[in-house]
Scaffold this motif. Structure first.
Motif, PDB file in Angstrom:
ATOM      1  N   ASN A   9       0.955  -1.060   0.036  1.00  0.00           N
ATOM      2  CA  ASN A   9       0.162   0.130   0.043  1.00  0.00           C
ATOM      3  C   ASN A   9       0.864   1.326  -0.043  1.00  0.00           C
ATOM      4  OD1 ASN A   9      -2.477  -1.731  -0.009  1.00  0.00           O
ATOM      5  ND2 ASN A   9      -2.575  -1.311   2.394  1.00  0.00           N
ATOM      6  N   TRP A  39      -5.981   1.088  -1.359  1.00  0.00           N
ATOM      7  CA  TRP A  39      -5.139   1.770  -0.659  1.00  0.00           C
ATOM      8  C   TRP A  39      -3.744   1.591  -1.295  1.00  0.00           C
ATOM      9  CZ3 TRP A  39      -6.741   4.534   3.119  1.00  0.00           C
ATOM     10  CH2 TRP A  39      -7.887   4.168   3.881  1.00  0.00           C
ATOM     11  N   ARG A  40      -3.722   0.966  -2.651  1.00  0.00           N
ATOM     12  CA  ARG A  40      -2.502   0.685  -3.493  1.00  0.00           C
ATOM     13  C   ARG A  40      -1.796   1.845  -3.961  1.00  0.00           C
ATOM     14  NH1 ARG A  40      -4.047  -2.720  -0.954  1.00  0.00           N
ATOM     15  NH2 ARG A  40      -5.599  -4.152  -1.692  1.00  0.00           N
TER      16      ARG A  40
END
Length: 231
Positions: A9, A39-40
């Motif tokens: 993330n 969330w990457r």
């Protein structure tokens, strides 16, 4: 040996590092489908005007690729994110120490791949925080096609005996928890928090923001006290 396997993330929240700290071995699982609006490539910061998103622009052609294959649109976002973090936290007590940390990430490198950036940041923060967990990348393992078999395969390849998962991953495991016990692996669900609070210089304390917030307010020697669950 305790193992955690998780997608990388962007500047994750403290719970991500709490999970890493629980493990002896952490594997980045970036050989899986990139998920949009997740969330990457984004996370939250907390300013005097409230919580806001800091998002990395990715190449639009990368949407249907693996996380490890996602490329970034250009390099302009790097200076923009650097300046945004500086503007947000310039009056924080640890600012003068963390500024050099941020310069290395945003000004001294040019990032082509999202996965490379995320992994670099996470490992750099772990080193700064004195987290000694061993790291690996899933691209270096023989991977099964089924999502649960893939996890078990990695755990067995590294000699793991316990697998620690965030509670939200129950859906990901899709009712196949018994496969772990069948392979002599103990499955543990991680309970995040409660976490020790620090002074954010704002009326309401916010837990669910990027670890950058913690780094800006907590001395290096005390970081683990604030990112490890108190229970």
């Amino acid at each position: 040996m305790k193992v955690v396997i998780l997608q990388s993330n962007y500047i994750p929240w403290k719970g991500y590092f709490d999970l890493i700290n629980d493990a002896d071995f952490f594997c980045f699982l970036d050989e899986v489908q990139y998920t949009k609006n997740d969330w990457r490539n984004r996370n939250k910061l907390y300013s005097k005007n409230g919580i806001f998103w800091l998002t990395i622009p990715i190449n639009k052609k990368s949407v249907n690729l693996k996380i490890s294959e996602v490329t970034l649109e250009d390099f302009h976002w790097q200076e923009k994110h650097f300046k945004t973090i500086i503007h947000t936290y310039c009056k924080s007590p640890q600012f003068n120490e963390i500024i050099y940390f941020l310069e290395d990430i945003y000004l001294k490198h040019k990032w082509n791949f999202l996965s490379d950036l995320n992994q670099y940041i996470i490992m750099k923060i772990c080193k700064y925080s004195k987290i000694t967990t061993q790291f690996a990348d899933s691209r270096h393992f023989s991977l099964e096609l089924d999502r649960v078999d893939r996890l078990i395969s990695i755990i067995k390849q590294v000699g793991g005996t316990e697998y620690i998962s965030g509670i939200a991953a129950k859906k990901y495991l899709d009712g196949q928890e018994e496969k772990f016990s069948q392979n002599n692996i103990k499955l543990i669900y991680k309970a995040y928090g409660p976490y020790k609070q620090y002074f954010q210089n704002l009326p309401i304390f916010e837990n669910f923001v990027s670890i950058i917030d913690t780094l800006m307010f907590v001395p290096q020697s005390d970081i683990l006290k604030y990112i490890v669950s108190e229970n």
